[in-house]
Design a protein around this motif. Structure first.
Motif, PDB file in Angstrom:
ATOM      1  N   ASP A  27      53.541 111.678   7.834  1.00 14.48           N
ATOM      2  CA  ASP A  27      52.568 110.842   7.228  1.00 14.48           C
ATOM      3  C   ASP A  27      51.500 111.803   6.694  1.00 14.48           C
ATOM      4  O   ASP A  27      50.760 112.420   7.385  1.00 14.48           O
ATOM      5  CB  ASP A  27      52.003 109.932   8.161  1.00 14.48           C
ATOM      6  CG  ASP A  27      51.033 108.934   7.672  1.00 14.48           C
ATOM      7  OD1 ASP A  27      50.391 109.194   6.840  1.00 14.48           O
ATOM      8  OD2 ASP A  27      51.037 107.605   8.186  1.00 14.48           O
ATOM      9  N   VAL A  28      51.359 111.727   5.377  1.00 14.15           N
ATOM     10  CA  VAL A  28      50.215 112.880   4.755  1.00 14.15           C
ATOM     11  C   VAL A  28      48.886 112.147   4.428  1.00 14.15           C
ATOM     12  O   VAL A  28      47.977 112.756   3.775  1.00 14.15           O
ATOM     13  CB  VAL A  28      51.024 113.752   3.684  1.00 14.15           C
ATOM     14  CG1 VAL A  28      51.853 114.485   3.978  1.00 14.15           C
ATOM     15  CG2 VAL A  28      51.150 112.530   2.497  1.00 14.15           C
ATOM     16  N   ARG A  29      48.671 111.037   4.811  1.00 13.56           N
ATOM     17  CA  ARG A  29      47.196 110.394   4.702  1.00 13.56           C
ATOM     18  C   ARG A  29      46.229 110.928   5.479  1.00 13.56           C
ATOM     19  O   ARG A  29      46.247 111.789   6.386  1.00 13.56           O
ATOM     20  CB  ARG A  29      47.399 108.867   5.050  1.00 13.56           C
ATOM     21  CG  ARG A  29      48.411 108.119   4.257  1.00 13.56           C
ATOM     22  CD  ARG A  29      48.601 106.629   4.731  1.00 13.56           C
ATOM     23  NE  ARG A  29      48.958 106.800   6.018  1.00 13.56           N
ATOM     24  CZ  ARG A  29      48.915 105.442   6.715  1.00 13.56           C
ATOM     25  NH1 ARG A  29      47.921 104.518   6.422  1.00 13.56           N
ATOM     26  NH2 ARG A  29      49.117 105.623   8.147  1.00 13.56           N
ATOM     27  N   GLU A  30      45.098 110.730   5.259  1.00  9.99           N
ATOM     28  CA  GLU A  30      43.780 111.253   5.833  1.00  9.99           C
ATOM     29  C   GLU A  30      43.878 110.360   7.454  1.00  9.99           C
ATOM     30  O   GLU A  30      44.436 109.511   7.771  1.00  9.99           O
ATOM     31  CB  GLU A  30      42.392 110.764   5.054  1.00  9.99           C
ATOM     32  CG  GLU A  30      42.394 111.269   3.692  1.00  9.99           C
ATOM     33  CD  GLU A  30      42.672 113.117   4.013  1.00  9.99           C
ATOM     34  OE1 GLU A  30      41.807 113.682   4.826  1.00  9.99           O
ATOM     35  OE2 GLU A  30      43.159 113.765   3.191  1.00  9.99           O
ATOM     36  N   ASP A  31      42.659 111.135   8.204  1.00 10.20           N
ATOM     37  CA  ASP A  31      42.721 110.707   9.502  1.00 10.20           C
ATOM     38  C   ASP A  31      42.286 109.091   9.814  1.00 10.20           C
ATOM     39  O   ASP A  31      42.807 108.573  10.376  1.00 10.20           O
ATOM     40  CB  ASP A  31      41.640 111.539  10.173  1.00 10.20           C
ATOM     41  CG  ASP A  31      42.060 113.016  10.494  1.00 10.20           C
ATOM     42  OD1 ASP A  31      43.259 113.211  10.373  1.00 10.20           O
ATOM     43  OD2 ASP A  31      41.151 113.843  10.426  1.00 10.20           O
ATOM     44  N   GLY A  37      46.426 102.372  11.094  1.00 12.03           N
ATOM     45  CA  GLY A  37      47.946 102.016  11.203  1.00 12.03           C
ATOM     46  C   GLY A  37      48.740 103.088  10.688  1.00 12.03           C
ATOM     47  O   GLY A  37      48.741 103.430   9.552  1.00 12.03           O
ATOM     48  N   HIS A  38      49.925 103.298  11.548  1.00 10.66           N
ATOM     49  CA  HIS A  38      50.851 104.136  11.041  1.00 10.66           C
ATOM     50  C   HIS A  38      52.397 103.880  11.862  1.00 10.66           C
ATOM     51  O   HIS A  38      52.393 103.273  12.802  1.00 10.66           O
ATOM     52  CB  HIS A  38      50.461 105.715  11.547  1.00 10.66           C
ATOM     53  CG  HIS A  38      50.124 105.686  12.939  1.00 10.66           C
ATOM     54  ND1 HIS A  38      49.054 105.828  13.110  1.00 10.66           N
ATOM     55  CD2 HIS A  38      50.871 106.260  13.998  1.00 10.66           C
ATOM     56  CE1 HIS A  38      48.872 105.830  14.714  1.00 10.66           C
ATOM     57  NE2 HIS A  38      50.292 106.228  14.969  1.00 10.66           N
ATOM     58  N   ALA A  39      53.137 104.496  11.233  1.00 13.94           N
ATOM     59  CA  ALA A  39      54.574 104.153  11.918  1.00 13.94           C
ATOM     60  C   ALA A  39      54.727 105.070  13.258  1.00 13.94           C
ATOM     61  O   ALA A  39      54.184 106.194  13.396  1.00 13.94           O
ATOM     62  CB  ALA A  39      55.567 104.703  10.878  1.00 13.94           C
ATOM     63  N   PRO A  40      55.334 104.339  14.391  1.00 13.41           N
ATOM     64  CA  PRO A  40      55.353 105.145  15.828  1.00 13.41           C
ATOM     65  C   PRO A  40      56.368 106.352  15.501  1.00 13.41           C
ATOM     66  O   PRO A  40      57.250 106.092  14.611  1.00 13.41           O
ATOM     67  CB  PRO A  40      56.147 103.997  16.628  1.00 13.41           C
ATOM     68  CG  PRO A  40      55.683 102.753  15.545  1.00 13.41           C
ATOM     69  CD  PRO A  40      55.810 102.996  14.366  1.00 13.41           C
ATOM     70  N   GLY A  41      55.892 107.206  16.024  1.00 15.34           N
ATOM     71  CA  GLY A  41      56.832 108.480  16.008  1.00 15.34           C
ATOM     72  C   GLY A  41      56.705 109.298  14.916  1.00 15.34           C
ATOM     73  O   GLY A  41      57.227 110.569  14.808  1.00 15.34           O
ATOM     74  N   ALA A  42      55.601 108.896  13.918  1.00 16.32           N
ATOM     75  CA  ALA A  42      55.479 109.859  12.696  1.00 16.32           C
ATOM     76  C   ALA A  42      54.668 111.218  13.147  1.00 16.32           C
ATOM     77  O   ALA A  42      53.773 111.108  14.083  1.00 16.32           O
ATOM     78  CB  ALA A  42      54.614 109.016  11.508  1.00 16.32           C
ATOM     79  N   VAL A  43      54.871 112.206  12.320  1.00 19.03           N
ATOM     80  CA  VAL A  43      53.830 113.337  12.600  1.00 19.03           C
ATOM     81  C   VAL A  43      52.904 113.172  11.464  1.00 19.03           C
ATOM     82  O   VAL A  43      53.019 112.894  10.376  1.00 19.03           O
ATOM     83  CB  VAL A  43      54.663 114.632  12.185  1.00 19.03           C
ATOM     84  CG1 VAL A  43      54.092 115.717  12.103  1.00 19.03           C
ATOM     85  CG2 VAL A  43      55.911 114.768  13.343  1.00 19.03           C
ATOM     86  N   HIS A  44      51.621 113.556  11.792  1.00 22.68           N
ATOM     87  CA  HIS A  44      50.483 113.342  10.940  1.00 22.68           C
ATOM     88  C   HIS A  44      50.008 114.590  10.457  1.00 22.68           C
ATOM     89  O   HIS A  44      49.545 115.265  11.284  1.00 22.68           O
ATOM     90  CB  HIS A  44      49.513 112.424  11.750  1.00 22.68           C
ATOM     91  CG  HIS A  44      48.099 112.225  10.822  1.00 22.68           C
ATOM     92  ND1 HIS A  44      46.844 112.447  11.359  1.00 22.68           N
ATOM     93  CD2 HIS A  44      48.225 112.009   9.460  1.00 22.68           C
ATOM     94  CE1 HIS A  44      46.161 112.397  10.308  1.00 22.68           C
ATOM     95  NE2 HIS A  44      46.941 112.084   9.367  1.00 22.68           N
TER      96      HIS A  44
END
Length: 119
Positions: A27-31, A37-44
């Motif tokens: 996930d390349v979105r901002e903090d 909200g984000h996908a469980p297990g994603a790397v940010h």
């Protein structure tokens, strides 16, 4: 981040065509977007930090592509293009987190008491 790359040159997948689990997701979105909200297990890793933090992706499985997501698909397309040019196998997720939510994929957030949402 990368030179001009035709959208046709960036591998892309629709959320509905992603496996339901065991996906290497970046996930390349901002903090603030991530926290909402984000996908469980994603790397940010926010897009602007990707070149200096790309080594963090080494923890991801190397037997599958890195699927890249943002809010609607623009930033993730740029990140996927850069990753592919840098030797990674990266695929942009078409429609981003808006499509993720529309497909009723699981989401989690970092804001206590608030329902996860896409900013």
């Amino acid at each position: 981040m990368v030179g001009v790359v035709s959208p046709a040159e960036i591998p892309t997948v629709a959320v509905r065509d992603l496996p339901k689990d065991a996906v290497a997701l970046l996930d390349v979105r901002e903090d603030d977007e991530w926290a909402a909200g984000h996908a469980p297990g994603a790397v940010h890793i926010p897009l602007g930090e990707l070149p200096t933090r790309v080594d963090e992706l080494a923890k991801m499985p190397d037997d599958q592509p890195v699927y890249v997501i943002c809010r609607s698909g623009g930033r993730s397309a740029r990140a996927a293009a850069w990753l592919n040019a840098s030797g990674w196998d990266a695929v942009n997720i078409e429609g981003g987190m808006h499509s993720w939510a529309a497909e009723a994929r699981p989401m989690t957030g970092d804001n206590p008491g608030a329902e996860p949402e896409v900013l």
